[in-house]
Design an enzyme around this catalytic site. Structure first.
Site, PDB file in Angstrom:
ATOM      1  CG  ASP A  79      -2.049  -0.988   1.157  1.00 46.98           C
ATOM      2  OD1 ASP A  79      -2.403  -1.404   0.036  1.00 46.98           O
ATOM      3  OD2 ASP A  79      -2.586  -1.337   2.211  1.00 46.98           O
ATOM      4  CG  ASP A 134      -6.948  -1.313  -1.597  1.00 49.21           C
ATOM      5  OD1 ASP A 134      -7.270  -2.514  -1.674  1.00 49.21           O
ATOM      6  OD2 ASP A 134      -6.006  -0.902  -0.895  1.00 49.21           O
TER       7      ASP A 134
END
Length: 161
Positions: free
Chosen positions: A121, A137
């Protein structure tokens, strides 16, 4: 009568899914090489938006962190289900976009979970103290939004593109 499977049935679905997977994986490769070590942060707009390299062993936005080995299997099941669905059922353009984005996100994060046991991330919105996330995402959320939007149109007037 069973519907036959065809890659040609929903071309936008496949285009969106493939492009999304490639963008997600390239972005994570770039982060892992350019921002080493884990924890490195680059402010793009100080205090508002940063690139911050983190490893997430949980789900989207770090839910289920550390105890989510089952997520790789969920990603695989969702991916296989969407591929079969899109290969058999004619979809409107907005539905193709939505399902293609969801597939891109599921495959993008699924690849990471199967290969590394975690997801990279790096998108860090600090202004609102939002959990750090990635392009997979984003893709899943765009897909959900597209499907919600498509649901506002009645099925009875549904015209397959």
């Amino acid at each position: 009568m069973a519907r036959s499977f065809s890659l040609a049935k929903n071309p936008l679905f496949w285009q969106v899914a493939i492009a999304g997977i490639i963008l997600d994986q390239l972005s994570k490769l770039w982060v892992s090489q350019a921002m080493d070590p884990v924890g490195t942060t680059w402010p793009l707009w100080s205090g508002v938006f940063h690139f911050t390299y983190v490893l997430n062993t949980g789900a989207a936005f770090s839910a289920f962190r550390g105890g989510a080995g089952w997520l790789k299997w969920l990603s695989l099941a969702v991916s296989v289900g969407l591929i079969i669905f899109a290969g058999k059922v004619p979809l409107r353009k907005l539905e193709q976009l939505g399902y293609g984005c969801i597939l891109a996100g599921a495959v993008g994060n699924g690849i990471d979970r199967f290969l590394f046991g975690h997801v990279i991330d790096f998108l860090d919105f600090r202004l609102i103290n939002f959990p750090i996330f990635n392009l997979a995402d984003v893709s899943i959320n765009i897909g959900i939004a597209a499907l919600l939007w498509a649901s506002f149109f009645p099925v009875s007037s549904r015209k397959v593109d």
